[in-house]
Design an enzyme around this catalytic site. Structure first.
Site, PDB file in Angstrom:
ATOM      1  N   GLY A  38      14.268   9.679   7.541  1.00 27.39           N
ATOM      2  CA  GLY A  38      14.084   8.381   8.849  1.00 27.39           C
ATOM      3  C   GLY A  38      13.180   8.021   9.214  1.00 27.39           C
ATOM      4  O   GLY A  38      13.151   8.792  10.924  1.00 27.39           O
TER       5      GLY A  38
ATOM      6  N   SER B  28      10.125   5.185   9.162  1.00 28.09           N
ATOM      7  CA  SER B  28      10.070   4.249   8.816  1.00 28.09           C
ATOM      8  C   SER B  28      12.085   2.830   9.852  1.00 28.09           C
ATOM      9  O   SER B  28      12.237   3.483   9.285  1.00 28.09           O
ATOM     10  CB  SER B  28      10.005   3.305   8.184  1.00 28.09           C
ATOM     11  OG  SER B  28       9.217   4.023   7.080  1.00 28.09           O
TER      12      SER B  28
ATOM     13  N   SER C   5      14.955   6.148   1.211  1.00 31.58           N
ATOM     14  CA  SER C   5      14.945   6.827   0.240  1.00 31.58           C
ATOM     15  C   SER C   5      16.661   7.635   0.302  1.00 31.58           C
ATOM     16  O   SER C   5      16.388   8.759   1.433  1.00 31.58           O
ATOM     17  CB  SER C   5      14.365   7.637  -0.105  1.00 31.58           C
ATOM     18  OG  SER C   5      12.692   6.429  -0.473  1.00 31.58           O
TER      19      SER C   5
ATOM     20  N   GLU D 234       5.105  15.501   2.775  1.00 28.10           N
ATOM     21  CA  GLU D 234       4.740  14.558   2.065  1.00 28.10           C
ATOM     22  C   GLU D 234       3.223  13.875   1.207  1.00 28.10           C
ATOM     23  O   GLU D 234       3.723  14.020  -0.672  1.00 28.10           O
ATOM     24  CB  GLU D 234       5.413  12.924   2.608  1.00 28.10           C
ATOM     25  CG  GLU D 234       5.207  11.965   2.076  1.00 28.10           C
ATOM     26  CD  GLU D 234       6.316  10.523   2.491  1.00 28.10           C
ATOM     27  OE1 GLU D 234       5.916  10.299   4.193  1.00 28.10           O
ATOM     28  OE2 GLU D 234       7.008  10.221   1.737  1.00 28.10           O
TER      29      GLU D 234
ATOM     30  N   GLU E 235      -4.348   1.084   2.485  1.00 27.98           N
ATOM     31  CA  GLU E 235      -4.879   1.528   3.454  1.00 27.98           C
ATOM     32  C   GLU E 235      -5.243   2.121   4.734  1.00 27.98           C
ATOM     33  O   GLU E 235      -6.016   2.498   4.896  1.00 27.98           O
ATOM     34  CB  GLU E 235      -4.649  -0.638   3.797  1.00 27.98           C
ATOM     35  CG  GLU E 235      -4.711  -1.740   3.563  1.00 27.98           C
ATOM     36  CD  GLU E 235      -4.411  -1.410   1.915  1.00 27.98           C
ATOM     37  OE1 GLU E 235      -2.643  -0.901   1.832  1.00 27.98           O
ATOM     38  OE2 GLU E 235      -4.485  -2.095   0.801  1.00 27.98           O
TER      39      GLU E 235
HETATM   40  C1  LIG Z   1       9.220   3.181  -2.711  1.00 24.73           C
HETATM   41  C2  LIG Z   1       8.791   3.728  -1.274  1.00 24.73           C
HETATM   42  C3  LIG Z   1       9.983   4.924  -1.164  1.00 24.73           C
HETATM   43  C4  LIG Z   1       9.950   5.267   0.750  1.00 24.73           C
HETATM   44  N1  LIG Z   1      10.527   5.579   1.258  1.00 24.73           N
HETATM   45  C5  LIG Z   1      11.291   5.875   2.598  1.00 24.73           C
HETATM   46  C6  LIG Z   1      11.289   6.925   3.065  1.00 24.73           C
HETATM   47  O1  LIG Z   1      12.935   7.683   2.464  1.00 24.73           O
HETATM   48  N2  LIG Z   1      11.604   7.229   4.942  1.00 24.73           N
HETATM   49  C7  LIG Z   1      11.590   6.471   5.531  1.00 24.73           C
HETATM   50  O2  LIG Z   1      10.645   6.515   6.897  1.00 24.73           O
HETATM   51  N3  LIG Z   1      10.378   5.311   5.213  1.00 24.73           N
HETATM   52  C8  LIG Z   1       9.751   4.860   3.600  1.00 24.73           C
HETATM   53  N4  LIG Z   1       9.178   4.200   3.413  1.00 24.73           N
HETATM   54  C9  LIG Z   1       8.211   3.849   3.825  1.00 24.73           C
HETATM   55  C10 LIG Z   1       7.105   3.489   4.134  1.00 24.73           C
HETATM   56  O3  LIG Z   1       6.902   4.601   4.822  1.00 24.73           O
HETATM   57  C11 LIG Z   1       6.168   2.556   4.850  1.00 24.73           C
HETATM   58  O4  LIG Z   1       6.765   1.136   3.222  1.00 24.73           O
HETATM   59  C12 LIG Z   1       5.060   2.340   4.454  1.00 24.73           C
HETATM   60  O5  LIG Z   1       4.719   3.161   5.502  1.00 24.73           O
HETATM   61  C13 LIG Z   1       3.951   1.218   5.099  1.00 24.73           C
HETATM   62  O6  LIG Z   1       4.872   0.265   5.247  1.00 24.73           O
HETATM   63  P1  LIG Z   1       5.254  -0.998   5.265  1.00 24.73           P
HETATM   64  O7  LIG Z   1       6.232  -1.030   4.186  1.00 24.73           O
HETATM   65  O8  LIG Z   1       6.395  -1.578   6.762  1.00 24.73           O
HETATM   66  O9  LIG Z   1       4.329  -2.117   6.068  1.00 24.73           O
HETATM   67  P2  LIG Z   1       3.567  -2.557   6.778  1.00 24.73           P
HETATM   68  O10 LIG Z   1       3.616  -1.759   7.746  1.00 24.73           O
HETATM   69  O11 LIG Z   1       4.125  -3.798   7.065  1.00 24.73           O
HETATM   70  O12 LIG Z   1       2.138  -2.959   6.305  1.00 24.73           O
HETATM   71  C14 LIG Z   1       2.168  -4.110   4.865  1.00 24.73           C
HETATM   72  C15 LIG Z   1       0.212  -4.251   4.739  1.00 24.73           C
HETATM   73  O13 LIG Z   1      -0.510  -4.123   5.500  1.00 24.73           O
HETATM   74  C16 LIG Z   1      -1.803  -2.973   5.618  1.00 24.73           C
HETATM   75  N5  LIG Z   1      -1.410  -2.852   7.080  1.00 24.73           N
HETATM   76  C17 LIG Z   1      -0.856  -2.011   7.877  1.00 24.73           C
HETATM   77  N6  LIG Z   1      -1.408  -2.005   8.676  1.00 24.73           N
HETATM   78  C18 LIG Z   1      -2.974  -1.308   8.689  1.00 24.73           C
HETATM   79  C19 LIG Z   1      -3.699  -1.823   9.472  1.00 24.73           C
HETATM   80  N7  LIG Z   1      -3.778  -0.752  10.920  1.00 24.73           N
HETATM   81  N8  LIG Z   1      -5.021  -1.372   8.592  1.00 24.73           N
HETATM   82  C20 LIG Z   1      -5.196  -2.261   7.597  1.00 24.73           C
HETATM   83  N9  LIG Z   1      -3.493  -2.722   6.337  1.00 24.73           N
HETATM   84  C21 LIG Z   1      -3.001  -2.969   7.213  1.00 24.73           C
HETATM   85  C22 LIG Z   1      -1.073  -2.280   4.785  1.00 24.73           C
HETATM   86  O14 LIG Z   1      -1.572  -1.188   4.304  1.00 24.73           O
HETATM   87  C23 LIG Z   1      -0.212  -3.074   3.477  1.00 24.73           C
HETATM   88  O15 LIG Z   1      -0.843  -3.745   2.628  1.00 24.73           O
HETATM   89  C24 LIG Z   1       9.380   4.262   1.710  1.00 24.73           C
HETATM   90  C25 LIG Z   1       8.189   3.204   1.247  1.00 24.73           C
HETATM   91  C26 LIG Z   1       8.752   2.784  -0.565  1.00 24.73           C
HETATM   92  C27 LIG Z   1       7.397   1.729  -0.847  1.00 24.73           C
END
Ligand SMILES: Cc1cc2nc3c(=O)[nH]c(=O)nc-3n(C[C@H](O)[C@H](O)[C@H](O)COP(=O)(O)OP(=O)(O)OC[C@H]3O[C@@H](n4cnc5c(N)ncnc54)[C@H](O)[C@@H]3O)c2cc1C
Lengths: 284, 385
Positions: B129, B131, B163, B248, B370
């Site tokens: 946990g 995100s 997940s 990870e 990114e």
């Molecule tokens: C299949 C899958 C499994 C997952 N499992 C887990 C889990 O078990 N536990 C958990 O805690 N999380 C999990 N996650 C979440 C994952 O860690 C986050 O999706 C990831 O860290 C990105 O955060 P976000 O999705 O909020 O995207 P955001 O941070 O909102 O980003 C959206 C877009 O903006 C870009 N962006 C954001 N900040 C910047 C920056 N500073 N510079 C340039 N570009 C930027 C990103 O690269 C992306 O393209 C999972 C995600 C996926 C897809």
């Protein structure tokens, strides 16, 4: 498998860097003498790749590459003075053919060595100011490029790309626009990161290729195609981002950048571009 | 540098290979799919337990933690052997590779005994946990709060994308324990059993299918957690998180190497003769070589970002090329009826369309591409933040 340089190899790299820093200002023939004295031409494949990477890094003007990786693997010996080889069947754009003391010709019956002076080589003017390439009349030659020749070009390109990346990093840390160093802008950072990954990928495949040659591994031909293709892909990305990130300054003759851009590009264009080697890999 | 493994690695690989030949369960051939990354089918629990008991689960660990004190090159040989045979040693990769691994680094002896070992023995499963709705890439801005009163934390807040949480017995959750401290301080890591009152989990479907349930929202309302479940010192959760992210990303680059190897095999029919197929083979070789190099002592951990970026992007572009090469043939979607692959918990016998769509898991999860580029530029290349 162990894929990190050992202590001796790291030491060699340090020595090469220090030597090249010292001979920088010397005329070409004096540099060449230094390389001969240090025995660099006799280095085994992986060590040779390390040396060539550093020579590529400094856009070295000597006939080292053709002598060590074209002539030597074809003839199994070093030339008197400098050497090159003709093995691509056309006799066109042969590295150092206009100035080598000895030239190895790959013929259908094997390898023949002729004195460079006997060859009617016609130098071709090209964009890279330090490069010697020439056409020779050799239309009846067989085709067969030694793996080491491809690896040598790849290693040189990797060195040139590393130099371009270093110059870019230096530049974007110093030059400010909008009140900030360029390097703090993400569009710039991401290009730099992609360049770094491309260099690491190409360098790994180049070292792998040299290693397969050193150990006469059955994957050596495949590995040589991979190295040459990856180096070509790398230079293309690094050329494009490198020149772009320098802005107009990169478009000038005075800026050292141009030397390395050209050297990297030449290494891709000689003996088959990345695309040709990707195709070759599929049938290797 | 040398191509051959040294004698100790070769001997180790042969021993593991012989073990697999002797112990691989017949049920592994069964077509039972896992429901999520924290659901472990019964036969797979027994299998993970067998690996643990024989020291083949995490060979780098001491015997009491499912290992035999193996060297790094031996550990890589172990993972390679599993990948070569397409065998997954755990259906709960986060539990095994991240949470148990983090507990073995940061946990107390009691936490290792009570949580890590049962996870390793597949007696319980765990989810991660990190995100939150407002804390994705900017993980340090997480808001879920835990207030310590005496020996009990009271947790309120929400996680997302967790997940497998709906099948997990315990969460390793990152929570804010000091709202006054600067962003990166004041975060702590807590083990929260999912059965605790006030924990509500809502699984939801992935891009692959409405019922492809792995993602979860997890809500915490006045959840009481004993102080002994604090992992690492109070307020030092960021260090634990970085350790976990390191585990990870290591896990991830290895899984991309496996994925690329699968792609090399599966795309051979459409790829032969095409340049992208050559690129795919180059990417796989380069990834493995760079991974080997990372085994050497004193490597910069930031370099794992190179592996993650290279691997995940390569999987994505190769899947896209395969999709394109198949044209309309890529459309049929056999995931529901197609054969379940030998021990493989990713349903990658599905269509190329699905494979391409799923490839974005690699470029997003565990820090987006990114973010990896930012890390490479700032930490490796020294560009200003
Ligand atoms: C299949 C899958 C499994 C997952 N499992 C887990 C889990 O078990 N536990 C958990 O805690 N999380 C999990 N996650 C979440 C994952 O860690 C986050 O999706 C990831 O860290 C990105 O955060 P976000 O999705 O909020 O995207 P955001 O941070 O909102 O980003 C959206 C877009 O903006 C870009 N962006 C954001 N900040 C910047 C920056 N500073 N510079 C340039 N570009 C930027 C990103 O690269 C992306 O393209 C999972 C995600 C996926 C897809």
């Amino acid at each position: 498998m162990e894929f990190e340089l050992d202590e001796e190899q790291r030491m060699l790299r340090r020595t090469v860097r220090e030597t090249l820093a010292k001979v920088r200002a010397l005329p070409e023939d004096r540099r060449w003498e230094t390389y001969l004295e240090l025995g660099w031409l006799e280095a085994p494949p992986l060590e040779l790749a390390l040396i060539l990477e550093e020579l590529g890094y400094t856009a070295d003007p000597t006939p080292f590459l053709a002598t060590a990786t074209w002539f030597a693997p074809l003839t199994g010996r070093l030339p008197e003075g400098s050497g090159t080889a003709v093995f691509d069947g056309t006799g066109r754009y042969v590295l150092d053919a206009d100035r080598a003391d000895e030239v190895a010709l790959l013929t259908p019956d094997g390898v023949t060595v002729v004195p460079g002076a006997r060859l009617a080589a016609e130098r071709v003017a090209v964009l890279d100011p330090n490069l010697h390439v020439a056409h020779v009349d050799a239309s009846a030659l067989a085709v067969g490029v030694p793996d080491l020749a491809l690896t040598g070009l790849a290693a040189t390109a990797v060195g040139a790309c590393r130099r371009i990346l270093d110059l870019v990093l230096e530049h974007v840390k110093q030059r400010t626009q909008f009140g900030q160093p360029l390097g703090s802008f993400q569009a710039v950072k991401h290009k730099a990161a992609d360049m770094h990954v491309a260099v690491e990928r190409a360098r790994a495949l180049t070292h792998f290729s040299a290693l397969t040659i050193a150990e006469d591994d059955p994957r050596r031909t495949e590995a040589a195609h991979m190295a040459k293709a990856a180096a070509g892909e790398c230079q293309r990305l690094v050329f494009r981002h490198g020149l772009q990130l320098f802005g107009a300054m990169g478009f000038t003759w005075e800026n050292e950048l141009q030397l390395h851009l050209k050297r990297a590009q030449v290494c891709d264009l000689l003996l088959g571009t990345a695309s040709a080697h990707r195709k070759a890999l599929l049938t290797a | 540098m040398k191509l051959a493994d040294d004698h100790e690695v070769e001997e180790f690989r042969a021993r593991f290979s012989a073990f697999l030949d002797a112990h691989l369960p017949a049920e592994a051939e069964a077509r039972e799919r896992s429901r999520s990354s924290a659901h472990v089918p019964d036969w797979a629990r027994r299998w993970q337990r067998t690996l643990f008991d024989h020291g083949w689960l995490l060979p780098g660990q001491p015997p009491e933690h499912g290992g035999q004190g193996a060297t790094l090159p031996q550990q890589l040989a172990h993972l390679e052997e599993l990948a070569r045979r397409r065998i997954y040693h755990s259906f709960n990769p986060q539990g095994l590779g991240i949470i148990a691994a983090s507990l073995l680094t940061f946990g107390t002896e009691e936490q290792k005994r009570r949580w890590a070992v049962p996870i390793l023995r597949a007696e319980i499963t765990a989810a991660l946990g990190m995100s939150e709705p407002e804390a994705g890439s900017d993980l340090a801005s997480l808001r879920t709060r835990a207030v310590l009163d005496g020996d009990t934390f009271t947790v309120n807040g929400q996680k997302i994308w967790t997940s497998g949480a709906h099948d997990a017995d315990v969460l390793l959750a990152f929570v804010r324990t000091d709202p006054e401290a600067p962003k990166h301080r004041g975060i702590s890591a807590l083990l929260i059993p999912t059965a605790t009152e006030g924990v509500v989990r809502r699984p939801f479907g992935s891009i692959a299918a409405e019922d492809d349930l792995d993602f979860n929202e997890v809500f915490f309302t006045d959840v009481r957690v004993p102080r002994e479940n604090l992992v690492g010192p109070l307020g030092e959760g960021w260090r634990v998180a970085n350790g976990s992210l390191g585990h990870e990303r290591t896990l991830l680059w290895l899984s991309y190497a496996e994925r690329l190897e699968d792609l090399v095999r599966d795309a051979a029919d459409v790829g032969a003769g095409q340049e992208w197929y050559a690129t795919l083979r180059m990417d796989l070789t380069a990834l493995r070589l760079l991974g080997y190099r990372q085994l050497a002592p004193d490597r910069d951990p930031a370099e794992i970002s190179v592996l993650k970026l290279l691997g995940s992007e390569a999987v994505q572009s190769a899947s896209l090329h395969a999709l394109e090469a198949h044209g309309a043939e890529a459309l049929p979607h056999p995931a529901r009826t197609g054969p379940y692959h030998h021990l493989n918990n990713e349903v990658f016998v599905s269509s190329w369309f699905e494979r391409y769509a799923r490839s974005f898991a690699g470029t997003i999860a565990g820090g987006t591409s990114e973010i990896q580029r930012n890390i490479i530029a700032e930490r490796i290349l020294g560009l200003p933040r």
